[in-house]
Design a protein around this motif. Structure first.
Motif: not given
Length: 392
Positions: A327-349
């Motif tokens: 469950e923790m791994e799944i939550n981490c993956d979800k949080q990672d997706v969210r973090l990627n969405v919010l990451d400025p570099e990803a937005t610039i890319a």
């Protein structure tokens, strides 16, 4: 010479009679006449041999169980005394027996009775012979068979003891004093018990062992005395006063010592008894151990149940941990997706740019037009880098 009064004369006669040793200790053989018992218990009579007569008396304290009567021929012991008031010469008896007893036998009985009255033969004063004597005194003749017999028995029965020999004459006139000296000699030695021994013989041969001095020396001994005089049928005053009396010298040696064979047998018996007791103890303790093992085995299934329960708990714990980790791994993956969405570099890319300006020494993102001023230099960040622009 002035005439004497009757009282003075009788006093002289009494003094002479009482000073004569021969009259102080005599035996008289005669026939009883004029016998008359007194209410006080005294016995008054006369002794006669047909030729002469002497008044006699035996006081109440010396009267033995003897049927006094006129015509009895007796052997009497006592002393002669004179009574001045009546002018009577009397024979005062202290011991009396029928004539047939014989002089030596009468003397023996008289001395025996006297010593018995003094307590010399009292069983309560007799001492026990030590069980394991180390030093044994021996009084006997160095030339008699008794010496060999006693030593032979001692060497076979109890060789651990040391025999201290005191030679003595055991027959004849000098025998009593010789025996007394030997006893006195051993009294000065370190002995645990004394054997006094002599082989068989006639009553005359054994007379020394009926002597009063010998009897008193035995009575006064510091250690127990074991007597072995004559044969089975012989009885002496020494036997009566000794702490232990045996019928023969050989028997005296036996009664003075333990038998080594009996002791060895006792030791063997004790050894067997100890072995048996130890075996019993070992069997009992082994049974106790077996019972404990059995009781432990009965408890083993319970232990197994506890172990099974523990294994189940551990398995459940592992499964829970695994589920939680997943469950923790799944939550981490979800949080990672969210973090990627919010990451400025990803937005610039994705084709966007970020405009920043300096404000009070820090870089801040420009999100509104009103946040910039004319001629202000801004930094624009795009996918492949950053370049400055100037606000017009």
């Amino acid at each position: 010479m002035e005439p004497l009064s009757v009282d003075a004369l009788n006093s002289i006669i009494r003094r002479i009679v009482r000073s004569e040793e021969l009259l102080a200790n005599i035996w008289v053989l005669g026939e009883i006449t004029n016998f008359r018992p007194h209410n006080s218990g005294h016995r008054f009579f006369s002794l006669t041999d047909g030729e002469a007569t002497i008044r006699s008396v035996i006081w109440r304290g010396d009267v033995q169980d003897f049927p006094f009567d006129n015509g009895e021929r007796v052997l009497a012991h006592g002393h002669v005394d004179f009574y001045p008031v009546r002018g009577d010469l009397q024979f005062v008896c202290d011991f009396i027996r029928p004539e047939g007893v014989g002089l030596e036998a009468a003397r023996f009985e008289q001395l025996r009775a006297r010593l018995e009255d003094e307590g010399l033969f009292d069983p309560s004063r007799k001492r026990k012979v030590p069980v394991y004597p180390e030093y044994i005194g021996l009084v006997t003749s160095e030339s008699g068979a008794a010496l060999h017999d006693v030593k032979n028995v001692l060497s076979h029965r109890w060789p651990l003891a040391t025999v201290i020999f005191a030679s003595a004459t055991v027959q004849g006139e000098t025998a009593p004093s010789s025996i007394v000296r030997a006893l006195a000699q051993l009294d000065q030695q370190k002995v645990d018990v004394v054997i006094i021994a002599r082989g068989g013989g006639s009553s005359e041969d054994l007379a020394a062992f009926n002597d009063e001095t010998v009897v008193r020396a035995i009575f006064s001994s510091k250690v127990p005395i074991v007597s072995g005089i004559g044969h089975d049928t012989d009885l002496t005053l020494t036997d009566l006063v000794a702490d232990v009396s045996a019928p023969t010298p050989t028997a005296a040696a036996q009664r003075a010592t333990p038998d080594k064979h009996d002791i060895l047998e006792n030791i063997s018996d004790y050894g067997r008894m100890m072995t048996s007791n130890l075996n019993s103890i070992l069997r009992r303790e082994l049974l106790n151990v077996e019972n404990l093992v059995h009781r432990f085995k009965l408890k083993v299934p319970v232990v197994s149940e506890y172990l099974t329960s523990t294994d189940a708990l551990l398995l459940r714990f592992d499964n829970n941990i695994a589920e939680q980790m997943h469950e923790m791994e799944i939550n981490c993956d979800k949080q990672d997706v969210r973090l990627n969405v919010l990451d400025p570099e990803a937005t610039i890319a994705r084709g966007f740019s970020v405009i920043e300006k300096s404000f009070k020494g820090e870089k801040i993102v420009v999100t509104r037009i009103k946040d910039v001023n004319p001629d202000e230099v801004l930094d624009v960040s795009v996918k492949d880098g950053t370049f400055p622009v100037k606000v017009v």
